[in-house]
Design a protein around this motif. Structure first.
Motif, PDB file in Angstrom:
ATOM      1  N   LYS A   1       0.835  -1.202   0.000  1.00 41.16           N
ATOM      2  CA  LYS A   1       0.000   0.000   0.000  1.00 41.16           C
ATOM      3  C   LYS A   1       0.877   1.263   0.000  1.00 41.16           C
ATOM      4  O   LYS A   1       0.630   2.208  -0.738  1.00 41.16           O
ATOM      5  CB  LYS A   1      -0.867   0.006   1.261  1.00 41.16           C
ATOM      6  CG  LYS A   1      -2.365   0.021   0.972  1.00 41.16           C
ATOM      7  CD  LYS A   1      -3.090  -0.409   2.190  1.00 41.16           C
ATOM      8  CE  LYS A   1      -4.071   0.574   2.706  1.00 41.16           C
ATOM      9  NZ  LYS A   1      -4.662   0.235   3.992  1.00 41.16           N
TER      10      LYS A   1
ATOM     11  N   GLU B   1       2.531   1.917  -3.230  1.00 40.28           N
ATOM     12  CA  GLU B   1       1.610   2.431  -4.252  1.00 40.28           C
ATOM     13  C   GLU B   1       1.122   3.846  -3.947  1.00 40.28           C
ATOM     14  O   GLU B   1       0.432   4.457  -4.747  1.00 40.28           O
ATOM     15  CB  GLU B   1       0.389   1.504  -4.352  1.00 40.28           C
ATOM     16  CG  GLU B   1       0.701   0.196  -5.047  1.00 40.28           C
ATOM     17  CD  GLU B   1      -0.427  -0.814  -4.920  1.00 40.28           C
ATOM     18  OE1 GLU B   1      -1.411  -0.527  -4.217  1.00 40.28           O
ATOM     19  OE2 GLU B   1      -0.301  -1.886  -5.530  1.00 40.28           O
ATOM     20  N   THR B   2       1.446   4.346  -2.740  1.00 37.23           N
ATOM     21  CA  THR B   2       0.946   5.675  -2.371  1.00 37.23           C
ATOM     22  C   THR B   2       2.053   6.719  -2.505  1.00 37.23           C
ATOM     23  O   THR B   2       3.139   6.545  -1.957  1.00 37.23           O
ATOM     24  CB  THR B   2       0.421   5.650  -0.913  1.00 37.23           C
ATOM     25  OG1 THR B   2      -0.432   4.513  -0.782  1.00 37.23           O
ATOM     26  CG2 THR B   2      -0.365   6.899  -0.588  1.00 37.23           C
TER      27      THR B   2
ATOM     28  N   THR C   1      -4.276  17.362  -5.126  1.00 39.31           N
ATOM     29  CA  THR C   1      -5.186  17.065  -4.008  1.00 39.31           C
ATOM     30  C   THR C   1      -5.687  18.339  -3.320  1.00 39.31           C
ATOM     31  O   THR C   1      -6.306  18.260  -2.267  1.00 39.31           O
ATOM     32  CB  THR C   1      -4.499  16.176  -2.950  1.00 39.31           C
ATOM     33  OG1 THR C   1      -3.253  16.781  -2.603  1.00 39.31           O
ATOM     34  CG2 THR C   1      -4.271  14.781  -3.472  1.00 39.31           C
TER      35      THR C   1
ATOM     36  N   GLU D   1      -7.582  11.037  -9.069  1.00 40.68           N
ATOM     37  CA  GLU D   1      -8.770  10.161  -9.148  1.00 40.68           C
ATOM     38  C   GLU D   1      -9.107   9.463  -7.824  1.00 40.68           C
ATOM     39  O   GLU D   1     -10.272   9.303  -7.486  1.00 40.68           O
ATOM     40  CB  GLU D   1      -8.553   9.087 -10.217  1.00 40.68           C
ATOM     41  CG  GLU D   1      -8.994   9.563 -11.575  1.00 40.68           C
ATOM     42  CD  GLU D   1      -8.526   8.645 -12.699  1.00 40.68           C
ATOM     43  OE1 GLU D   1      -7.696   7.749 -12.434  1.00 40.68           O
ATOM     44  OE2 GLU D   1      -8.980   8.840 -13.832  1.00 40.68           O
ATOM     45  N   LYS D   2      -8.071   9.042  -7.096  1.00 43.07           N
ATOM     46  CA  LYS D   2      -8.343   8.269  -5.867  1.00 43.07           C
ATOM     47  C   LYS D   2      -9.132   9.071  -4.827  1.00 43.07           C
ATOM     48  O   LYS D   2     -10.096   8.541  -4.265  1.00 43.07           O
ATOM     49  CB  LYS D   2      -7.043   7.730  -5.276  1.00 43.07           C
ATOM     50  CG  LYS D   2      -6.709   6.358  -5.835  1.00 43.07           C
ATOM     51  CD  LYS D   2      -5.661   5.704  -4.974  1.00 43.07           C
ATOM     52  CE  LYS D   2      -5.496   4.252  -5.325  1.00 43.07           C
ATOM     53  NZ  LYS D   2      -4.318   3.686  -4.667  1.00 43.07           N
ATOM     54  N   PRO D   3      -8.741  10.308  -4.530  1.00 42.11           N
ATOM     55  CA  PRO D   3      -9.557  11.046  -3.544  1.00 42.11           C
ATOM     56  C   PRO D   3     -10.761  11.759  -4.162  1.00 42.11           C
ATOM     57  O   PRO D   3     -11.536  12.388  -3.430  1.00 42.11           O
ATOM     58  CB  PRO D   3      -8.572  12.074  -2.970  1.00 42.11           C
ATOM     59  CG  PRO D   3      -7.559  12.270  -4.030  1.00 42.11           C
ATOM     60  CD  PRO D   3      -7.483  11.005  -4.832  1.00 42.11           C
ATOM     61  N   GLU D   4     -10.931  11.633  -5.486  1.00 39.82           N
ATOM     62  CA  GLU D   4     -12.035  12.347  -6.154  1.00 39.82           C
ATOM     63  C   GLU D   4     -13.421  11.999  -5.568  1.00 39.82           C
ATOM     64  O   GLU D   4     -14.249  12.886  -5.359  1.00 39.82           O
ATOM     65  CB  GLU D   4     -12.015  12.052  -7.653  1.00 39.82           C
ATOM     66  CG  GLU D   4     -12.621  13.179  -8.474  1.00 39.82           C
ATOM     67  CD  GLU D   4     -12.273  13.039  -9.945  1.00 39.82           C
ATOM     68  OE1 GLU D   4     -11.823  14.031 -10.526  1.00 39.82           O
ATOM     69  OE2 GLU D   4     -12.432  11.924 -10.492  1.00 39.82           O
TER      70      GLU D   4
ATOM     71  N   PHE E   1      -6.283   6.827   1.816  1.00 40.62           N
ATOM     72  CA  PHE E   1      -7.505   6.630   1.007  1.00 40.62           C
ATOM     73  C   PHE E   1      -8.518   5.704   1.679  1.00 40.62           C
ATOM     74  O   PHE E   1      -9.438   5.222   1.031  1.00 40.62           O
ATOM     75  CB  PHE E   1      -7.136   6.108  -0.378  1.00 40.62           C
ATOM     76  CG  PHE E   1      -6.295   7.082  -1.163  1.00 40.62           C
ATOM     77  CD1 PHE E   1      -6.744   8.375  -1.405  1.00 40.62           C
ATOM     78  CD2 PHE E   1      -5.049   6.715  -1.649  1.00 40.62           C
ATOM     79  CE1 PHE E   1      -5.974   9.294  -2.102  1.00 40.62           C
ATOM     80  CE2 PHE E   1      -4.262   7.632  -2.350  1.00 40.62           C
ATOM     81  CZ  PHE E   1      -4.728   8.912  -2.572  1.00 40.62           C
TER      82      PHE E   1
ATOM     83  N   GLY F   1      -2.345   9.465 -11.878  1.00 38.74           N
ATOM     84  CA  GLY F   1      -3.775   9.208 -11.708  1.00 38.74           C
ATOM     85  C   GLY F   1      -4.627  10.457 -11.626  1.00 38.74           C
ATOM     86  O   GLY F   1      -5.583  10.497 -10.844  1.00 38.74           O
TER      87      GLY F   1
END
Ligand code: DAL
Ligand code: ZN
Length: 288
Positions: A92, A95-96, A201, A138-141, A287, A118
């Motif tokens: 994790k 990937e962050t 972000t 996109e992830k926190p969208e 996330f 992303g």
């Protein structure tokens, strides 16, 4: 009445005696046989008892061995679970993007090649200017959209006027501000490489009540709602009143994850009040 003679009586008595002796001999033989059987059976029984004792002992040993084996398996299972959760955490973290929780405001620097991975287009329904494309990570969208949806459900009119800005875009913006405000621009605009907007972000919110130049945004119910609720969606106010980096920017909010935003809200602290290592601890679950 028939009367037996003496000779017949004698013969009968002899016969009776012979039969009796025969019976006694037979009984004796039977007794001997039974006794022999009994001795044999007693010895067999004691052998069987010994076997049973041995078997019970072996059973006890096997049970103990099984218990030990189970305990060992449980220990291994525990270690394996611990390992797989560590591996999960590492994957994790790998990937962050570690930049997502760094302090950019005049502290950390993002170079001209840094573009967050992303980026996605922000749905026009959430944009202040429908024709101006905006991008956000996109992830926190989904957190951003939920915040805006809930604000609308609360009867508010909140939209986004600015979001991701590349190094070049920030550089162009800062140059424009410098033409009008000179060094005064440093009070409200970051140099290229130091803006949270380059992370993808950070967003600037507005409302049709004040428009794109934000004047009076801090007096709106939209701002009051953000102060009370934005943390639930993982957003924090980057530049509150009296901060030591820029002027008070009630419109500028940064996604830092629900856990960190909640902690800051509860402790009445700002993102910049924590040390970098304290902030970094929240990266793995940003996330969640
Ligand atoms: N307005 C903030 C400080 C920025 O330019 O990132
Ligand atoms: Zn901003």
């Amino acid at each position: 009445m028939h009367i037996m003679n003496a000779q017949t009586q004698k013969s009968l008595l002899t016969l009776g005696g012979v039969i009796l002796i025969g019976l006694i001999i037979l009984g004796f033989v039977k007794y001997k046989n039974l006794r022999a059987d009994n001795i044999k059976l007693t010895s067999t029984l004691s052998v069987k008892e010994e076997d049973l004792l041995k078997t019970n002992h072996e059973k006890q040993e096997l049970t103990e061995a099984l218990t030990n084996a189970n305990a060992t398996i449980e220990t291994f299972q525990g270690q394996l679970n611990g390992l797989s959760s560590t591996v999960g955490t590492l994957v994790k973290l790998k990937e962050t993007d570690p930049e997502l929780l760094k302090k950019y405001s005049k502290v950390y620097f993002l170079n001209e090649n840094y573009v967050p991975k992303g980026l996605g287009d922000i749905d026009p329904i959430y944009r202040f200017e429908k024709t101006k494309p905006l991008q956000f990570l996109e992830k926190p969208e989904p957190y951003l959209y939920r915040l805006l949806d809930d604000a609308r459900l609360a009867g508010l009119d909140l939209s986004i006027v600015s979001a991701y800005r590349s190094f070049a875009a920030q550089s162009g913006l800062k140059s424009t501000y410098k033409i009008s405000y000179g060094s005064g621009a440093n009070a409200f605009s970051a140099d290229q490489g130091y803006s949270e907007h380059q992370l993808g972000t950070a967003v600037d919110f507005t409302t049709t009540k004040v428009g794109g130049n934000f004047v009076g945004f801090d007096k709106t119910p939209e701002y009051a709602w953000l102060l009370e609720n934005a943390y639930k969606y993982g957003f924090v106010l980057s530049y509150p009143k009296g901060n030591s980096y820029y002027v008070f920017e009630p419109w500028h909010w940064r996604f830092v994850g629900v856990a960190l935003a909640t902690r800051l809200h509860e402790d009445r602290q700002n993102f910049m009040d924590l040390e970098q290592r304290q902030l970094d601890a929240y990266l793995v679950n940003i996330f969640n």
